[in-house]
Write an enzyme that holds these catalytic residues in place. Structure first.
Site, short mmCIF file in Angstrom:
data_model
loop_
_atom_site.label_atom_id
_atom_site.label_comp_id
_atom_site.label_asym_id
_atom_site.label_seq_id
_atom_site.Cartn_x
_atom_site.Cartn_y
_atom_site.Cartn_z
N GLY A 10 0.83 -1.21 0.00
CA GLY A 10 0.00 0.00 0.00
C GLY A 10 0.85 1.25 0.00
N ASN A 32 -2.96 -8.56 0.20
CA ASN A 32 -3.90 -9.20 -0.73
C ASN A 32 -4.24 -8.27 -1.90
OD1 ASN A 32 -5.55 -7.32 0.45
ND2 ASN A 32 -7.20 -8.73 1.00
N SER A 75 -5.06 -2.85 6.17
CA SER A 75 -6.40 -2.38 6.51
C SER A 75 -6.96 -1.65 5.30
CB SER A 75 -6.35 -1.38 7.68
OG SER A 75 -7.64 -0.86 7.95
N LYS A 105 3.62 -13.77 18.51
CA LYS A 105 3.72 -14.58 19.73
C LYS A 105 4.49 -15.87 19.43
CE LYS A 105 0.75 -16.87 23.10
NZ LYS A 105 0.04 -18.03 22.54
N TYR A 145 -14.58 1.20 10.59
CA TYR A 145 -13.13 1.46 10.62
C TYR A 145 -12.70 1.81 12.05
CZ TYR A 145 -8.64 3.68 9.33
OH TYR A 145 -7.31 4.03 9.22
P1 NAD Z 1 -3.48 1.70 1.60
O1 NAD Z 1 -4.87 1.35 1.23
O2 NAD Z 1 -2.60 2.30 0.56
O3 NAD Z 1 -2.71 0.44 2.19
C1 NAD Z 1 -3.33 -0.60 2.89
C2 NAD Z 1 -2.76 -1.91 2.38
O4 NAD Z 1 -3.34 -3.00 3.12
C3 NAD Z 1 -3.06 -2.15 0.91
O5 NAD Z 1 -1.90 -2.56 0.23
C4 NAD Z 1 -4.11 -3.28 0.94
O6 NAD Z 1 -4.10 -4.06 -0.23
C5 NAD Z 1 -3.69 -4.03 2.18
N1 NAD Z 1 -4.75 -4.84 2.79
C6 NAD Z 1 -6.00 -4.45 3.16
N2 NAD Z 1 -6.68 -5.48 3.67
C7 NAD Z 1 -5.83 -6.55 3.65
C8 NAD Z 1 -5.95 -7.90 4.06
N3 NAD Z 1 -7.10 -8.37 4.61
N4 NAD Z 1 -4.89 -8.74 3.91
C9 NAD Z 1 -3.74 -8.27 3.37
N5 NAD Z 1 -3.57 -7.00 2.96
C10 NAD Z 1 -4.61 -6.15 3.10
O7 NAD Z 1 -3.58 2.67 2.87
P2 NAD Z 1 -2.43 3.41 3.72
O8 NAD Z 1 -2.77 4.84 3.76
O9 NAD Z 1 -1.09 3.00 3.25
O10 NAD Z 1 -2.71 2.82 5.17
C11 NAD Z 1 -1.80 1.92 5.81
C12 NAD Z 1 -2.20 1.76 7.27
O11 NAD Z 1 -2.10 2.99 7.94
C13 NAD Z 1 -3.62 1.27 7.48
O12 NAD Z 1 -3.65 0.39 8.59
C14 NAD Z 1 -4.39 2.54 7.82
O13 NAD Z 1 -5.53 2.28 8.60
C15 NAD Z 1 -3.33 3.32 8.58
N6 NAD Z 1 -3.58 4.78 8.55
C16 NAD Z 1 -3.26 5.51 7.44
C17 NAD Z 1 -3.49 6.88 7.45
C18 NAD Z 1 -3.12 7.78 6.29
O14 NAD Z 1 -3.33 8.99 6.39
N7 NAD Z 1 -2.54 7.29 5.21
C19 NAD Z 1 -4.07 7.49 8.57
C20 NAD Z 1 -4.42 6.69 9.66
C21 NAD Z 1 -4.14 5.34 9.64
#
Ligand code: NAD
Ligand code: UDP
Length: 308
Positions: A10, A32, A75, A105, A145
Protein backbone atom coordinates in the site's frame (compact mmCIF):
# COMPACT_ATOMS: atom_id res chain seq x y z
CA UNK A 1 15.91 -8.29 11.48
CA UNK A 2 13.48 -10.25 9.32
CA UNK A 3 10.25 -8.27 9.40
CA UNK A 4 6.77 -9.36 8.39
CA UNK A 5 5.02 -6.27 7.03
CA UNK A 6 1.30 -6.67 6.35
CA UNK A 7 -0.21 -4.16 3.92
CA UNK A 8 3.30 -3.65 2.51
CA UNK A 9 2.12 -2.98 -1.05
CA UNK A 10 0.00 0.00 0.00
CA UNK A 11 0.86 3.68 0.19
CA UNK A 12 2.49 3.76 3.64
CA UNK A 13 3.52 0.10 3.62
CA UNK A 14 5.61 0.47 0.47
CA UNK A 15 7.44 3.51 1.88
CA UNK A 16 8.10 1.51 5.02
CA UNK A 17 9.44 -1.41 2.91
CA UNK A 18 11.89 1.00 1.28
CA UNK A 19 13.03 2.38 4.62
CA UNK A 20 13.47 -1.03 6.27
CA UNK A 21 15.38 -2.42 3.28
CA UNK A 22 17.62 0.67 3.24
CA UNK A 23 18.37 0.05 6.93
CA UNK A 24 19.59 -3.49 6.13
CA UNK A 25 16.55 -5.44 7.31
CA UNK A 26 14.80 -8.21 5.36
CA UNK A 27 11.12 -7.68 4.59
CA UNK A 28 8.39 -10.23 4.04
CA UNK A 29 5.71 -8.06 2.46
CA UNK A 30 2.25 -9.63 2.82
CA UNK A 31 -0.71 -8.09 1.02
CA UNK A 32 -3.90 -9.20 -0.73
CA UNK A 33 -3.70 -6.16 -3.05
CA UNK A 34 -7.27 -5.09 -2.31
CA UNK A 35 -6.15 -1.44 -2.42
CA UNK A 36 -2.40 -1.86 -2.75
CA UNK A 37 -0.48 -2.55 -5.95
CA UNK A 38 2.69 -4.43 -6.88
CA UNK A 39 3.75 -1.30 -8.75
CA UNK A 40 4.51 0.26 -5.35
CA UNK A 41 7.15 -2.39 -4.62
CA UNK A 42 8.19 -3.26 -8.19
CA UNK A 43 11.62 -1.68 -7.63
CA UNK A 44 12.24 -4.08 -4.70
CA UNK A 45 11.45 -7.29 -6.59
CA UNK A 46 14.71 -9.14 -7.20
CA UNK A 47 16.27 -7.78 -4.00
CA UNK A 48 17.27 -10.84 -1.97
CA UNK A 49 16.08 -9.13 1.24
CA UNK A 50 12.59 -8.59 -0.16
CA UNK A 51 9.88 -11.23 -0.46
CA UNK A 52 6.24 -10.75 -1.46
CA UNK A 53 3.46 -13.04 -0.27
CA UNK A 54 -0.04 -12.56 -1.63
CA UNK A 55 -2.33 -13.34 1.31
CA UNK A 56 -5.44 -12.04 3.07
CA UNK A 57 -4.32 -11.62 6.70
CA UNK A 58 -7.91 -12.04 7.93
CA UNK A 59 -7.21 -15.75 7.26
CA UNK A 60 -4.63 -17.76 9.21
CA UNK A 61 -1.10 -16.55 8.46
CA UNK A 62 1.78 -18.94 8.06
CA UNK A 63 5.27 -17.74 7.26
CA UNK A 64 8.27 -20.03 6.86
CA UNK A 65 11.40 -19.16 8.82
CA UNK A 66 12.02 -16.91 11.80
CA UNK A 67 10.34 -13.50 12.09
CA UNK A 68 11.82 -10.87 14.45
CA UNK A 69 9.20 -8.12 14.08
CA UNK A 70 5.61 -8.06 12.82
CA UNK A 71 4.45 -4.69 11.52
CA UNK A 72 0.71 -4.77 10.87
CA UNK A 73 -0.42 -2.08 8.45
CA UNK A 74 -3.01 -4.06 6.45
CA UNK A 75 -6.40 -2.38 6.51
CA UNK A 76 -8.84 -0.59 4.29
CA UNK A 77 -7.71 2.95 5.01
CA UNK A 78 -9.56 5.57 3.00
CA UNK A 79 -13.18 6.39 3.94
CA UNK A 80 -14.30 5.48 0.41
CA UNK A 81 -12.54 2.10 0.68
CA UNK A 82 -13.84 1.18 4.10
CA UNK A 83 -17.37 2.27 3.23
CA UNK A 84 -17.15 0.05 0.11
CA UNK A 85 -15.83 -2.93 2.13
CA UNK A 86 -17.30 -2.56 5.63
CA UNK A 87 -17.09 -6.23 6.58
CA UNK A 88 -13.56 -6.73 5.21
CA UNK A 89 -12.58 -3.62 7.21
CA UNK A 90 -13.93 -5.11 10.42
CA UNK A 91 -12.31 -8.46 9.63
CA UNK A 92 -8.83 -7.11 8.91
CA UNK A 93 -8.86 -4.96 12.07
CA UNK A 94 -10.08 -7.83 14.25
CA UNK A 95 -9.14 -11.22 12.72
CA UNK A 96 -6.21 -9.76 10.78
CA UNK A 97 -4.79 -8.17 13.91
CA UNK A 98 -5.38 -11.36 15.90
CA UNK A 99 -3.58 -13.47 13.27
CA UNK A 100 -0.69 -11.00 13.09
CA UNK A 101 -0.36 -11.02 16.87
CA UNK A 102 -0.35 -14.82 16.72
CA UNK A 103 2.63 -14.79 14.34
CA UNK A 104 4.47 -12.42 16.69
CA UNK A 105 3.72 -14.58 19.73
CA UNK A 106 4.78 -17.81 17.98
CA UNK A 107 8.07 -16.23 16.90
CA UNK A 108 8.76 -14.31 20.09
CA UNK A 109 8.77 -11.27 17.80
CA UNK A 110 7.95 -7.64 18.55
CA UNK A 111 4.65 -6.25 17.22
CA UNK A 112 3.83 -2.86 15.69
CA UNK A 113 0.22 -1.79 14.98
CA UNK A 114 -0.78 0.96 12.56
CA UNK A 115 -3.72 2.57 14.32
CA UNK A 116 -5.35 5.87 13.51
CA UNK A 117 -6.54 9.25 14.71
CA UNK A 118 -10.03 7.89 13.93
CA UNK A 119 -9.97 6.15 17.31
CA UNK A 120 -10.77 9.67 18.60
CA UNK A 121 -13.87 9.78 16.35
CA UNK A 122 -15.41 13.26 16.09
CA UNK A 123 -13.28 14.65 18.91
CA UNK A 124 -14.61 16.96 21.58
CA UNK A 125 -11.03 17.81 22.59
CA UNK A 126 -8.64 19.56 20.20
CA UNK A 127 -5.74 18.82 19.80
CA UNK A 128 -6.06 15.15 20.73
CA UNK A 129 -3.62 13.71 23.29
CA UNK A 130 -3.21 9.93 23.58
CA UNK A 131 -5.07 10.06 26.90
CA UNK A 132 -8.31 11.18 25.18
CA UNK A 133 -10.80 8.27 24.92
CA UNK A 134 -12.56 9.64 21.89
CA UNK A 135 -16.08 10.26 20.64
CA UNK A 136 -16.90 7.46 18.22
CA UNK A 137 -20.31 6.51 16.81
CA UNK A 138 -19.97 2.71 16.89
CA UNK A 139 -22.99 2.04 14.67
CA UNK A 140 -22.52 4.77 12.05
CA UNK A 141 -20.97 3.93 8.67
CA UNK A 142 -17.47 5.07 9.77
CA UNK A 143 -17.79 2.88 12.88
CA UNK A 144 -16.56 -0.14 10.89
CA UNK A 145 -13.13 1.46 10.62
CA UNK A 146 -13.00 3.26 13.97
CA UNK A 147 -14.15 0.23 15.95
CA UNK A 148 -11.91 -2.17 14.04
CA UNK A 149 -8.91 -0.06 15.00
CA UNK A 150 -10.08 0.38 18.59
CA UNK A 151 -10.42 -3.40 18.86
CA UNK A 152 -7.00 -3.80 17.22
CA UNK A 153 -5.49 -1.57 19.92
CA UNK A 154 -7.31 -3.48 22.67
CA UNK A 155 -6.13 -6.84 21.27
CA UNK A 156 -2.57 -5.58 21.00
CA UNK A 157 -2.44 -4.38 24.59
CA UNK A 158 -4.11 -7.59 25.78
CA UNK A 159 -1.28 -9.58 24.12
CA UNK A 160 1.21 -7.26 25.77
CA UNK A 161 -0.34 -7.64 29.21
CA UNK A 162 -1.18 -11.35 28.97
CA UNK A 163 1.69 -12.77 26.94
CA UNK A 164 4.35 -10.12 27.58
CA UNK A 165 4.55 -9.31 23.85
CA UNK A 166 6.65 -6.21 23.15
CA UNK A 167 4.07 -4.05 21.35
CA UNK A 168 4.03 -0.58 19.73
CA UNK A 169 0.94 1.29 18.57
CA UNK A 170 1.10 4.31 16.31
CA UNK A 171 -1.96 6.55 15.91
CA UNK A 172 -1.46 7.95 12.44
CA UNK A 173 -2.96 11.33 11.51
CA UNK A 174 -3.78 12.21 7.87
CA UNK A 175 -0.63 11.44 5.90
CA UNK A 176 -0.04 12.16 2.22
CA UNK A 177 2.65 11.84 -0.42
CA UNK A 178 3.88 9.91 -3.42
CA UNK A 179 2.14 6.58 -4.23
CA UNK A 180 -1.31 7.56 -2.99
CA UNK A 181 -3.89 6.15 -5.38
CA UNK A 182 -5.41 8.93 -7.49
CA UNK A 183 -8.85 7.43 -6.92
CA UNK A 184 -8.60 6.36 -3.28
CA UNK A 185 -11.12 9.06 -2.38
CA UNK A 186 -9.06 10.86 0.26
CA UNK A 187 -8.93 14.61 0.09
CA UNK A 188 -5.28 14.96 -0.98
CA UNK A 189 -5.32 12.71 -4.09
CA UNK A 190 -8.88 13.78 -4.96
CA UNK A 191 -8.10 17.50 -5.04
CA UNK A 192 -4.70 17.11 -6.73
CA UNK A 193 -6.15 14.84 -9.42
CA UNK A 194 -9.08 17.19 -9.98
CA UNK A 195 -6.82 20.24 -10.12
CA UNK A 196 -4.44 18.65 -12.63
CA UNK A 197 -7.40 17.74 -14.86
CA UNK A 198 -9.07 21.15 -14.47
CA UNK A 199 -12.09 19.41 -12.94
CA UNK A 200 -14.11 21.01 -10.11
CA UNK A 201 -12.44 20.66 -6.69
CA UNK A 202 -14.91 18.83 -4.44
CA UNK A 203 -15.09 20.23 -0.93
CA UNK A 204 -17.44 18.31 1.34
CA UNK A 205 -19.80 20.25 3.61
CA UNK A 206 -18.86 23.91 4.08
CA UNK A 207 -15.16 23.01 4.19
CA UNK A 208 -14.75 24.42 7.69
CA UNK A 209 -13.84 21.02 9.14
CA UNK A 210 -10.13 20.79 9.89
CA UNK A 211 -7.37 18.26 9.29
CA UNK A 212 -3.62 18.28 9.94
CA UNK A 213 -1.53 16.86 7.10
CA UNK A 214 1.75 14.98 7.59
CA UNK A 215 4.20 14.25 4.78
CA UNK A 216 5.02 10.57 4.35
CA UNK A 217 8.79 10.74 5.03
CA UNK A 218 8.15 12.38 8.40
CA UNK A 219 5.65 9.69 9.33
CA UNK A 220 8.03 6.86 8.36
CA UNK A 221 10.78 8.43 10.48
CA UNK A 222 8.33 8.46 13.39
CA UNK A 223 7.54 4.76 12.74
CA UNK A 224 11.22 3.83 12.95
CA UNK A 225 11.76 5.78 16.15
CA UNK A 226 8.71 4.15 17.69
CA UNK A 227 9.58 0.62 16.52
CA UNK A 228 12.99 0.94 18.19
CA UNK A 229 11.59 2.45 21.39
CA UNK A 230 10.34 0.81 24.56
CA UNK A 231 6.91 2.49 24.39
CA UNK A 232 4.20 -0.17 24.50
CA UNK A 233 1.18 2.16 24.56
CA UNK A 234 -0.18 4.34 21.71
CA UNK A 235 1.74 7.32 20.35
CA UNK A 236 0.34 10.00 18.03
CA UNK A 237 2.40 10.67 14.91
CA UNK A 238 1.22 13.52 12.73
CA UNK A 239 1.87 17.11 11.77
CA UNK A 240 -0.02 19.53 14.07
CA UNK A 241 -0.30 22.11 11.29
CA UNK A 242 -4.13 22.27 11.31
CA UNK A 243 -6.14 23.86 8.50
CA UNK A 244 -9.66 23.81 7.18
CA UNK A 245 -10.44 21.67 4.15
CA UNK A 246 -11.41 24.84 2.28
CA UNK A 247 -8.02 26.45 3.03
CA UNK A 248 -6.42 23.24 1.85
CA UNK A 249 -8.37 23.32 -1.42
CA UNK A 250 -7.27 26.95 -1.97
CA UNK A 251 -3.68 25.85 -1.46
CA UNK A 252 -4.00 23.12 -4.08
CA UNK A 253 -5.53 25.66 -6.46
CA UNK A 254 -2.62 28.04 -5.95
CA UNK A 255 0.09 25.36 -6.18
CA UNK A 256 -1.23 23.73 -9.35
CA UNK A 257 -2.35 26.93 -11.08
CA UNK A 258 -5.53 25.06 -12.08
CA UNK A 259 -8.54 26.67 -13.74
CA UNK A 260 -10.77 24.50 -11.51
CA UNK A 261 -13.44 26.06 -9.32
CA UNK A 262 -14.34 24.84 -5.88
CA UNK A 263 -17.71 23.06 -5.62
CA UNK A 264 -19.39 22.04 -2.38
CA UNK A 265 -20.72 18.48 -1.96
CA UNK A 266 -22.59 16.73 0.80
CA UNK A 267 -20.60 16.10 3.99
CA UNK A 268 -20.15 12.36 4.68
CA UNK A 269 -21.96 11.05 7.80
CA UNK A 270 -19.97 11.48 11.04
CA UNK A 271 -17.14 13.36 9.26
CA UNK A 272 -14.98 14.66 12.16
CA UNK A 273 -15.22 18.45 12.58
CA UNK A 274 -11.69 18.91 13.85
CA UNK A 275 -8.50 16.87 13.97
CA UNK A 276 -5.07 17.80 15.19
CA UNK A 277 -2.46 15.63 16.90
CA UNK A 278 -1.00 16.55 20.26
CA UNK A 279 2.56 15.32 19.65
CA UNK A 280 3.99 16.17 23.08
CA UNK A 281 4.59 12.46 23.77
CA UNK A 282 6.34 11.77 20.45
CA UNK A 283 8.56 14.81 20.96
CA UNK A 284 9.46 13.98 24.55
CA UNK A 285 9.79 10.19 24.34
CA UNK A 286 10.93 9.65 20.75
CA UNK A 287 12.65 12.94 20.00
CA UNK A 288 10.44 13.07 16.89
CA UNK A 289 8.72 15.96 15.20
CA UNK A 290 7.78 16.62 11.57
CA UNK A 291 10.34 18.40 9.40
CA UNK A 292 8.62 18.81 6.03
CA UNK A 293 6.11 21.64 6.02
CA UNK A 294 2.85 21.28 4.12
CA UNK A 295 3.88 23.60 1.28
CA UNK A 296 7.03 21.59 0.57
CA UNK A 297 5.30 18.21 0.96
CA UNK A 298 2.48 19.26 -1.31
CA UNK A 299 4.86 20.50 -4.01
CA UNK A 300 6.63 17.12 -4.00
CA UNK A 301 3.31 15.24 -4.10
CA UNK A 302 1.89 17.38 -6.91
CA UNK A 303 5.10 16.85 -8.94
CA UNK A 304 4.76 13.10 -8.50
CA UNK A 305 1.11 13.13 -9.57
CA UNK A 306 2.04 15.20 -12.63
CA UNK A 307 4.67 12.65 -13.68
CA UNK A 308 2.27 9.80 -13.02
P1 NAD B 1 -3.48 1.70 1.60
O1 NAD B 1 -4.87 1.35 1.23
O2 NAD B 1 -2.60 2.30 0.56
O3 NAD B 1 -2.71 0.44 2.19
C1 NAD B 1 -3.33 -0.60 2.89
C2 NAD B 1 -2.76 -1.91 2.38
O4 NAD B 1 -3.34 -3.00 3.12
C3 NAD B 1 -3.06 -2.15 0.91
O5 NAD B 1 -1.90 -2.56 0.23
C4 NAD B 1 -4.11 -3.28 0.94
O6 NAD B 1 -4.10 -4.06 -0.23
C5 NAD B 1 -3.69 -4.03 2.18
N1 NAD B 1 -4.75 -4.84 2.79
C6 NAD B 1 -6.00 -4.45 3.16
N2 NAD B 1 -6.68 -5.48 3.67
C7 NAD B 1 -5.83 -6.55 3.65
C8 NAD B 1 -5.95 -7.90 4.06
N3 NAD B 1 -7.10 -8.37 4.61
N4 NAD B 1 -4.89 -8.74 3.91
C9 NAD B 1 -3.74 -8.27 3.37
N5 NAD B 1 -3.57 -7.00 2.96
C10 NAD B 1 -4.61 -6.15 3.10
O7 NAD B 1 -3.58 2.67 2.87
P2 NAD B 1 -2.43 3.41 3.72
O8 NAD B 1 -2.77 4.84 3.76
O9 NAD B 1 -1.09 3.00 3.25
O10 NAD B 1 -2.71 2.82 5.17
C11 NAD B 1 -1.80 1.92 5.81
C12 NAD B 1 -2.20 1.76 7.27
O11 NAD B 1 -2.10 2.99 7.94
C13 NAD B 1 -3.62 1.27 7.48
O12 NAD B 1 -3.65 0.39 8.59
C14 NAD B 1 -4.39 2.54 7.82
O13 NAD B 1 -5.53 2.28 8.60
C15 NAD B 1 -3.33 3.32 8.58
N6 NAD B 1 -3.58 4.78 8.55
C16 NAD B 1 -3.26 5.51 7.44
C17 NAD B 1 -3.49 6.88 7.45
C18 NAD B 1 -3.12 7.78 6.29
O14 NAD B 1 -3.33 8.99 6.39
N7 NAD B 1 -2.54 7.29 5.21
C19 NAD B 1 -4.07 7.49 8.57
C20 NAD B 1 -4.42 6.69 9.66
C21 NAD B 1 -4.14 5.34 9.64
N1 UDP C 1 -13.00 15.80 1.66
C1 UDP C 1 -13.37 16.80 0.78
N2 UDP C 1 -13.32 16.55 -0.54
C2 UDP C 1 -12.90 15.37 -1.06
C3 UDP C 1 -12.52 14.35 -0.17
C4 UDP C 1 -12.59 14.59 1.19
O1 UDP C 1 -13.75 17.90 1.20
O2 UDP C 1 -12.88 15.23 -2.30
C5 UDP C 1 -13.02 16.09 3.11
C6 UDP C 1 -13.65 15.03 4.00
O3 UDP C 1 -15.04 15.22 4.10
C7 UDP C 1 -12.92 15.28 5.30
C8 UDP C 1 -11.52 15.74 4.87
O4 UDP C 1 -11.68 16.18 3.52
O5 UDP C 1 -13.53 16.32 6.02
C9 UDP C 1 -10.47 14.64 4.91
O6 UDP C 1 -11.01 13.53 4.24
P1 UDP C 1 -10.18 12.22 3.93
O7 UDP C 1 -11.09 11.29 3.19
O8 UDP C 1 -8.90 12.56 3.29
O9 UDP C 1 -9.81 11.59 5.35
P2 UDP C 1 -10.47 11.62 6.80
O10 UDP C 1 -9.67 12.60 7.55
O11 UDP C 1 -11.90 12.02 6.72
O12 UDP C 1 -10.30 10.24 7.26
Amino acid sequence: MRILLTGGAGFLGSHLCDKLISMGHSVVCMDNLITGTLENVAHLRGNERFEFIMHDVSNHISVEGKIDYVMHLASLASPVDYLTYPIKTLKVGSLGTHNSLGVAKKNGAKFFLASTSEVYGDPLVNPQPETYWGNVNPIGPRGVYDESKRLAEALTLAYHRTHGLDTKIVRIFNTYGERMRANDGRVVPNLIYQALHNEPLTVYGDGKQTRSFCYVSDLIEGFIKLMNSDLNEPVNIGNPCEMSVLEFAEKIKAFTGTKSKIVFKELPVDDPKVRRPDITKAKAKLGWEPRVNVDEGLRRTIDWFKKK
